[in-house]
Scaffold this active site. Structure first.
Site, PDB file in Angstrom:
ATOM      1  N   PRO A 129      -4.840  -8.373   4.010  1.00 45.10           N
ATOM      2  CG  PRO A 129      -3.789  -7.508   5.899  1.00 45.10           C
ATOM      3  CD  PRO A 129      -5.064  -7.463   5.129  1.00 45.10           C
ATOM      4  CG  ASP A 155      -0.440  -2.518 -19.315  1.00 50.14           C
ATOM      5  OD1 ASP A 155      -0.074  -1.411 -19.735  1.00 50.14           O
ATOM      6  OD2 ASP A 155      -1.607  -2.797 -18.992  1.00 50.14           O
ATOM      7  NE  ARG A 171      -4.250   0.628 -17.089  1.00 47.75           N
ATOM      8  CZ  ARG A 171      -3.517  -0.268 -17.755  1.00 47.75           C
ATOM      9  NH1 ARG A 171      -3.564  -1.553 -17.431  1.00 47.75           N
ATOM     10  NH2 ARG A 171      -2.720   0.117 -18.745  1.00 47.75           N
TER      11      ARG A 171
HETATM   12 CL1  6GU Z   1      -6.028  -5.968   0.295  1.00 45.88          CL
HETATM   13  N1  6GU Z   1      -5.958  -4.898   2.719  1.00 45.88           N
HETATM   14  C1  6GU Z   1      -5.319  -4.424   3.787  1.00 45.88           C
HETATM   15  N2  6GU Z   1      -6.016  -3.959   4.821  1.00 45.88           N
HETATM   16  N3  6GU Z   1      -3.997  -4.391   3.888  1.00 45.88           N
HETATM   17  C2  6GU Z   1      -3.318  -4.847   2.841  1.00 45.88           C
HETATM   18  C3  6GU Z   1      -3.924  -5.346   1.697  1.00 45.88           C
HETATM   19  C4  6GU Z   1      -5.269  -5.360   1.665  1.00 45.88           C
HETATM   20  N4  6GU Z   1      -2.978  -5.730   0.834  1.00 45.88           N
HETATM   21  C5  6GU Z   1      -1.835  -5.476   1.420  1.00 45.88           C
HETATM   22  N5  6GU Z   1      -2.031  -4.942   2.641  1.00 45.88           N
END
Ligand code: 6GU
Length: 246
Positions: free
Chosen positions: A88, A172, A157
């Site tokens: 995150p 898209d 994809r």
């Molecule tokens: Cl890439 N990993 C984690 N653990 N939480 C997340 C994320 C990634 N993206 C948003 N929340």
């Protein structure tokens, strides 16, 4: 394209046998290897985590198993993959990044759990391979596994031969090009009337110019309603250019 995925939960990746990506694997377009991080532990309990230096809640993934994993999968001195670390705290994952990753021959994904991986692992990896710390958005998942499934599907994809219809990629939402920052509008199929609801007349008119303009208008309406911050960035000249293209 070769994909290596390191995780303490290899079972999470069963979906990669299914549907579009499953077929891409069977036809050899995708060569996926899922590795259990615990194979690079050496203690009886196969420990992958420990308490954080400096204190605080949760656990941190130990550097030693990760170091051995990366050295085994991508030996120093040999060809290097691009290392993707879902977190995150990473840079936002976008369609542009998916397209960039789709051009790579080899991706290595490191799935962290708990409060993350000891930072020295990424610091050291950067000395010998490109590394991207990537986030899916402003929310917190319990680990990187689901994020890797998302990234692999978005990238997979885009590989030539994976989608039946190459045009469906061009249209898209977020695809590069004139409609770049417009969301896709509504779609319809048969029957023409369902539960008293008709398909918009213009779609049955056979008038390709009118259909394209209607779709553009609907895409714009949806963008304004669902993503006002995207709509604010739209360039009127770009929209007109799209009208002329059809
Ligand atoms: Cl890439 N990993 C984690 N653990 N939480 C997340 C994320 C990634 N993206 C948003 N929340």
């Amino acid at each position: 394209m070769k994909l290596d995925i390191v995780t303490i939960f290899p079972e999470y990746f069963a979906p990669l046998d299914v549907s579009l990506l499953g077929k891409a694997r069977r036809t050899g377009l995708l060569d996926v290897h899922v590795h259990d991080l615990r194979q690079w532990t050496h203690d009886r309990h196969r420990t992958v985590d420990d308490t954080p230096y400096g204190g605080g809640p949760g656990m941190v993934m130990k550097p030693e198993p990760w170091g051995e994993a990366l050295d085994t999968i991508a030996p120093p001195g040999g060809p290097a993959p691009r290392l993707i670390v879902p977190t995150p705290s990473g840079r936002p994952f976008t369609q542009a990044m998916a397209a960039e990753l789709a051009a790579e021959p080899w991706l290595l994904f490191a799935c962290g759990r708990y409060e993350g991986i000891d930072s020295r692992v990424v610091d050291e990896a950067r000395t010998r391979m490109p590394v991207d710390e990537v986030s899916l958005g402003d929310f917190v998942l319990a680990g990187g596994e689901v994020a890797v499934l998302v990234i692999v599907e978005a990238v997979g994809r885009l590989l030539p031969g994976v989608l039946g219809n190459a045009d469906s990629v061009a249209d898209d939402s977020f695809a590069p090009g004139a409609m770049e920052s417009l969301l896709e509008g509504p779609v319809y199929t048969k029957p023409p009337v369902w539960r008293g609801r008709s398909v918009p007349d213009v779609l049955l008119s056979g008038h390709h110019g009118a259909i394209a303009r209607w779709r553009r208008d609907e895409a714009l309406r949806r963008t304004v309603r669902n993503r006002p911050e995207l709509a604010a960035r739209l360039d009127p000249a770009t929209l007109d250019a799209h009208d002329r293209r059809v």
